[in-house]
Design an enzyme around this catalytic site. Structure first.
Site, mmCIF file in Angstrom:
data_model
loop_
_atom_site.group_PDB
_atom_site.id
_atom_site.type_symbol
_atom_site.label_atom_id
_atom_site.label_comp_id
_atom_site.label_asym_id
_atom_site.label_seq_id
_atom_site.Cartn_x
_atom_site.Cartn_y
_atom_site.Cartn_z
ATOM 1 C CG ASP A 193 -4.080 8.507 -11.904
ATOM 2 O OD1 ASP A 193 -5.444 7.979 -11.043
ATOM 3 O OD2 ASP A 193 -5.796 8.951 -12.514
ATOM 4 C CD GLU B 172 -4.830 4.259 -1.370
ATOM 5 O OE1 GLU B 172 -4.707 4.538 0.292
ATOM 6 O OE2 GLU B 172 -6.026 3.936 -2.360
ATOM 7 C CG ASP C 200 -2.041 1.086 0.960
ATOM 8 O OD1 ASP C 200 -3.519 0.794 0.522
ATOM 9 O OD2 ASP C 200 -1.727 2.295 1.616
ATOM 10 C CB ILE C 201 1.149 4.245 -1.942
ATOM 11 C CG1 ILE C 201 1.302 3.520 -3.193
ATOM 12 C CG2 ILE C 201 1.476 5.159 -2.508
ATOM 13 C CD1 ILE C 201 1.469 3.571 -4.869
ATOM 14 C CG ASN D 75 -4.891 10.941 -4.902
ATOM 15 O OD1 ASN D 75 -3.882 11.812 -6.572
ATOM 16 N ND2 ASN D 75 -5.395 10.584 -4.870
#
Length: 564
Positions: free
Chosen positions: A429, A455, A412-413, A420
């Site tokens: 993105d 993500e 997971d980022i 964002n």
């Protein structure tokens, strides 16, 4: 250029023999056999990714097809026959020039070395440009970061490697201007030397003449002006990830043994596998077992018609989109239209030209597979989507049990929402795509990579030791944290957290995914940008039911590399 295998040389020898037979006798049936052999050779060259030779064969095939099937045109005039002979000689000479040398004995170590060489070749990228071109440096850095081995040569030079590179990228002197004649000549010379490599011409103006000239010189793709380094990199990664397509499988429903033999022979000559049944009542059982990519259906059979069979087939959700191609002597247009309206995809009249039959079958299968691909893959990254990834992990677990190895990781980022919010969704993105490219570039074709949602990603590594998988994923974590993601105001860096679980501690797909997710959650709580492994405190195997009942209370998490 890599060596041409003996099987292709044998196909070329058959092709030459059939042409000699035709020239001696001038019979139309012999010309048909020659054309079929040529089509088969083209198919095999295409499968082995030899675009230069494929192009030469296709040109000859187009010439032959204009003379195919009309007996009044045979024997063809002397000048036309000589022109075909000249084209054929060029193809045969090029094939034999790179024939694989005979090897008296072969050891297992030789096979290993060959596989390593092939893997290395899939990472070689050559960039052709003027010295110190800024795009060359940028491309080289990005390609290196994603696991490729770039090298640079000037226009007019030849790469020094004995093995053909995966791709050659051409950067013109002036962006957006037509490639000059000297550049066209250089591309043509390299195409002769490296027929198996993919040629990408960058910064090509939106001008039909420029594109046509580059394609004639040997370009496989003309990348338009304005495409960024990320766009080029995406193309290269897609190329490196291209897998040998599964064999095309066709189920034939036909009550005539003679018709079955003819169709199967026509399909096999084009590398298409087939199975036949003579009773349409066996269709559902045969389709469930054989899993065809298309069905060839006779229109008129005992018990029921092909239209009735197709209509019944469409009642099964699994076969809603499976291509059905009718084969019949039916010439009534109204009947043909009605057959298509009731569920068919194509109507071919018997007797069917074998080349047309193969072309129709492959086209329908290709579109069917593209449709399946779009329903199983994420549109942003091209990775497997959530549902497909879970289904495939379940199959991987089944294949690995009871004594195999499988490692599953959830990624997971970190703080993705803030990326964002601060830089906008296009930058977000880009970060997601960059992580997907990094995973694709570093992992094997046999590994599973999926976008689990937002993500979050899921990775499954079959036949891999837990320690080795941990080291690999942690290296990817470190590299991702150093990757700059460009945007209008500069660049941003991101990190990810990772949780890992493996056999034999977790013995169902649900439990291993839940355990990896629990480890990911713990990694987030531990400060992010780290990797944790999940193991049951007892050291025993855990099922999905036990995971749900314990709500992760029975797990312990071991850190591998925690960044403070």
């Amino acid at each position: 250029m890599r060596h041409i295998p003996h099987s292709l040389i044998a196909l070329a020898a058959t092709l030459e023999s059939r042409w000699e037979d035709y020239r001696a006798k001038g019979e139309v049936d012999l010309f048909v056999e020659f054309t079929l052999s040529l089509n088969g050779l083209t198919e095999q060259l295409n499968r082995r990714h030899l675009p230069g030779l494929v192009r030469a064969c296709q040109e000859l095939e187009n010439t032959a097809l204009t003379l195919f099937g009309d007996s009044s045109m045979h024997p063809i005039p002397h000048d036309q026959a000589n022109a075909i002979s000249r084209q054929l000689i060029i193809i045969l000479t090029e094939l034999r020039r790179h024939e694989t040398p005979a090897i008296p004995t072969r050891r297992q170590t030789d096979d290993l070395a060959e596989r390593e060489n092939a893997c290395q070749q899939l990472r070689q990228i050559v960039i052709v440009s003027r010295p110190n071109h800024p795009a060359t440096k940028t491309l080289s850095e990005q390609l290196s970061f994603f696991g490729f081995t770039p090298s640079h040569v000037r226009w007019g030079q030849t790469p020094g490697s004995d093995q053909p590179p995966l791709a050659i990228l051409f950067i013109p002197e002036q962006e957006g201007r037509a490639y000059p004649p000297s550049a066209i000549a250089s591309i043509m010379a390299l195409r002769t030397e490296f027929p198996s490599s993919y040629f990408y011409c960058l910064s090509v103006p939106s001008n039909l003449q420029s594109i046509v000239l580059l394609q004639r010189a040997g370009a496989d793709a003309c990348v338009p002006v304005g495409d960024t380094v990320s766009d080029v990199l995406s193309r290269i990664l897609d190329l490196a990830q291209t897998r040998e397509q599964e064999t095309h499988r066709v189920l034939i429903v036909e009550d005539s043994a003679t018709a079955i033999a003819h169709v199967r022979r026509s399909l096999s000559q084009h590398g298409i596998d087939s199975r036949a049944i003579n009773d349409p009542r066996l269709l559902l059982e045969a389709a469930a077992e054989y899993k065809p990519d298309a069905i060839l259906m006779d229109m008129y059979m005992p018990f029921c018609s092909g239209v009735e069979v197709t209509s019944a087939l469409r009642q099964v959700p699994e076969y809603h989109s499976l291509p059905v191609i009718y084969l019949s002597s039916e010439s009534d247009i109204a009947q043909q239209v009605e057959a298509l309206r009731l569920g068919g995809d194509q109507f071919l009249t018997k007797p069917t030209n074998p080349i047309i039959l193969a072309a129709v079958v492959k086209t329908k299968i290709q579109r069917y597979r593209e449709m399946l691909h779009s329903t199983r893959h994420d549109s942003l990254t091209g990775l497997l989507n959530h549902a497909t990834a879970k289904d495939q992990i379940e199959r991987m677990m089944h294949d690995a049990m009871p004594d195999g190895r499988l490692v599953v990781a959830m990624i997971d980022i970190d703080r993705f929402k803030s990326i964002n919010d601060r830089f906008g969704h296009p930058v977000g993105d880009q970060v997601i795509r960059s992580l997907s490219w990094l995973l694709r570039g570093r992992l094997r074709n046999t590994d599973l990579i999926g976008r689990y949602g937002g993500e979050e990603f899921i990775v499954a590594l079959p036949d891999t030791e837990l320690e080795r998988a941990t080291v690999l994923l942690d290296q990817i974590r470190q590299d991702f944290s150093e990757l700059p993601h460009a945007h209008a105001q500069g660049s941003v860096r991101a990190t990810f957290s990772c949780g890992i679980a493996s056999l034999p501690y977790f013995i169902t797909s649900s439990s291993i995914i839940q355990a990896a997710d629990a480890a990911l959650l713990q990694a987030k709580r531990s400060g992010r940008n780290c990797l944790l492994r999940a193991e049951p405190e007892s050291g025993l195997s855990v099922t999905s039911v036990e995971m749900e009942q314990s709500t992760y209370r029975g797990l312990q998490f071991s850190p591998f590399a925690v960044v403070s």
